[in-house]
Design an enzyme around this catalytic site. Sequence first.
Site: not given
Length: 333
Positions: A20, A96-97
């Site tokens: 992201t 960040t997943d």
Amino acid sequence: MLLADRDPNRTVLVLTLGGTIAMTRTAASSGVAPTLTGADLVRAVPGLHSVATVTVEDFRQMPGASLAISDIVALVDRLKRAVSEGVDGIVVTQGTDTLEETAYLTDLYYPGSTPVVFTGAMRTAEAAGADGPANLLAAVQTAVSAQARGAGVLVVLGDEIHAARHVRKMHTTSPGAFGSPDIGPLGHVVEGAVRLHRALSVMAPVPLPTGALPQVEIVTASLDSSGTLLEGLENKVAGLVVAAFGAGHVPRTWCSRLEALAKAIPVVLASRIGTGPVLASTYAFPGSESDLLARGLISAGALDAYKARLLLTAHLAAGSPRYEIAEAFLHHP
């Protein structure tokens, strides 16, 4: 008064993996995808070059959900070369997943004392209040701090410094999504200065894999689950993590299947809760923690199921015998 840690003569390598923090809206759709280079990310951070001399390498460019263990093995190889080249600190940007998992896996493999800091963003670069530039600045400030040397792999977001071994993503969208349950942040970045509140014990590194990576999966217990997903797993995977109820419990119908699996492959007992340890001897009903451990399962201790899977995978890839795997979980700091 806290003084910012600045020395433009120090060197930081920023390795970008996508995510992201590097995403913008694409012409082909109404959604966002990784498009920004590392140079783009660095350009967006005011004052970054007064902290250190920053060089950038675009290592991968993909969503965090698409990263693989093989990517992290390659990343650790690059980290080792960077250390031999004499950099003062390394920052890794990614989605960040999977950040809590990739940072932890890196911590298992990385043997150096040169700081390695993971960061990312919850908002895209085009969003109002984009958090990527501030997170990248704080990560670089942490990577050049003397306090970060030998502290293990760190995760920095929202000016909080977390240990990779403890951090978890705890919200799907909040800019304050990351936390370390039960432990709290390892430290903070305040006015550009790093303040660590406590020291961590050193983890002995696991050897990097040299061959094919073993397949390890997670099966999660849920109300009245039949356990069908357990059938035949000994022929499909090299290891299994059970994300059990509460302190380490499963439906009684799972017991015989898990016992048979544990004779064929390492089976680790973790909790699906995500905070608190698996118990050892409090409950005694069929499917309780004491019953499952007596059937040959290995306790994950306080590790959540996702990190337990990575620790098991790393040791299987290194060829560790079962007793060493059990010891690794028992003595995990």
